[in-house]
Enzyme design. Structure first.
Site, mmCIF file in Angstrom:
data_model
loop_
_atom_site.group_PDB
_atom_site.id
_atom_site.type_symbol
_atom_site.label_atom_id
_atom_site.label_comp_id
_atom_site.label_asym_id
_atom_site.label_seq_id
_atom_site.Cartn_x
_atom_site.Cartn_y
_atom_site.Cartn_z
ATOM 1 N N PRO A 2 10.556 -18.031 25.744
ATOM 2 C CA PRO A 2 10.921 -16.829 24.988
ATOM 3 C C PRO A 2 12.365 -16.396 25.246
ATOM 4 O O PRO A 2 12.826 -16.377 26.379
ATOM 5 C CB PRO A 2 9.935 -15.777 25.506
ATOM 6 C CG PRO A 2 8.770 -16.560 26.011
ATOM 7 C CD PRO A 2 9.357 -17.812 26.576
ATOM 8 N N LYS A 58 15.606 -10.015 27.336
ATOM 9 C CA LYS A 58 14.245 -10.531 27.381
ATOM 10 C C LYS A 58 13.285 -9.594 28.118
ATOM 11 O O LYS A 58 12.102 -9.913 28.256
ATOM 12 C CB LYS A 58 14.238 -11.894 28.092
ATOM 13 C CG LYS A 58 15.222 -12.908 27.532
ATOM 14 C CD LYS A 58 15.235 -14.165 28.383
ATOM 15 C CE LYS A 58 16.332 -15.128 27.983
ATOM 16 N NZ LYS A 58 16.337 -16.354 28.810
#
Length: 249
Positions: A2, A58
């Site tokens: 991710p 993130k």
């Protein structure tokens, strides 16, 4: 893994649970919930409601109505599952249950995500999708490290992972090994525009894997702009692809 776009999609998922009262918490995975002991997060969160979902790079966190902030990180393969059936093999590493019968879970096969109270993001740089021109210039050009390494350094700007770094440098027509402090002010501004454009496109299209260069990041792959065969090496500790024709400078 991710990157910022995937984290933004996770933040949007968290918005679906805002305003719902927490009635139970599964915080028994002591690795994912470190440094908290089992039951510690439950004691702090039960009875509260989540009221706002945030992201920097993130990193995710959710405000509560008078309780502590809940920090979440997807790790390398995690995602936020809302109102889904419980995952098999204990892949739901941390979860909340709500008074309306719904549920939110950090679903992570590889067990590399995190859930913790009152997260400290002092080590995290400004968000790559939102960093302003002046801040980018000051932070990015402080080091002579390769451009690829500077993009990956979450303390410089937050949210760029390996795929997006290659996509950004390809868009900016810059060599990944070029020293960051070698860029002119105009080049720094151009690089920032490429960062923001790549982020916007990846968020809109569904993730870092949607970049123009990404399907060609294979041995023998060719530049989608000029057709030159891509070069491949390790830069900044990560496998890196670039076009020797377009990215000579």
């Amino acid at each position: 893994m991710p990157e910022l776009p995937e984290a933004e999609r996770a933040r949007q998922q968290l918005e679906r649970v805002l305003g719902r009262e927490i009635v139970a918490v599964d915080d028994t995975d002591t690795y994912v919930c470190r440094p908290h002991a089992p039951g510690e997060m439950a004691a702090a969160l039960v009875g509260h409601r989540l009221v706002a979902a945030h992201r920097r790079g993130k990193f995710l966190w959710v405000d509560t109505d008078g309780g502590p902030e809940l920090g979440l990180h997807l790790g390398m393969a995690g995602r936020i599952a809302v109102d889904e059936a419980e995952a098999p093999r204990a892949w739901d590493r941390f979860s909340l249950e709500f008074a309306d019968g719904g549920r939110m879970a950090l679903r992570d096969k590889r067990r590399l995500g995190r859930a913790l109270l009152a997260p400290d993001f002092s080590h995290v740089g400004p968000d790559a999708a939102e960093v302003d021109r002046s801040t980018f210039r000051k932070r990015f050009a402080r080091s002579g490290a390769p451009l690829k390494a500077r993009l990956l350094d979450q303390s410089v700007i937050a949210g760029v992972g390996n795929l997006l770094a290659d996509e950004i440098l390809w868009r900016a027509r810059m060599h990944p090994r070029r020293p960051a402090n070698d860029l002119s002010v105009e080049e720094l501004d151009a690089l920032r525009r490429s960062v923001r454009a790549a982020m916007r496109d990846a968020i809109r299209l569904g993730g870092a894997h949607t970049g123009h260069l990404i399907p060609h990041r294979v041995r023998g792959g060719r530049c989608p702009r000029c057709g030159t065969e891509l070069e491949r090496a390790v830069v900044g500790g990560r496998t890196t692809f670039w076009c020797p024709g377009c990215q000579a400078g």
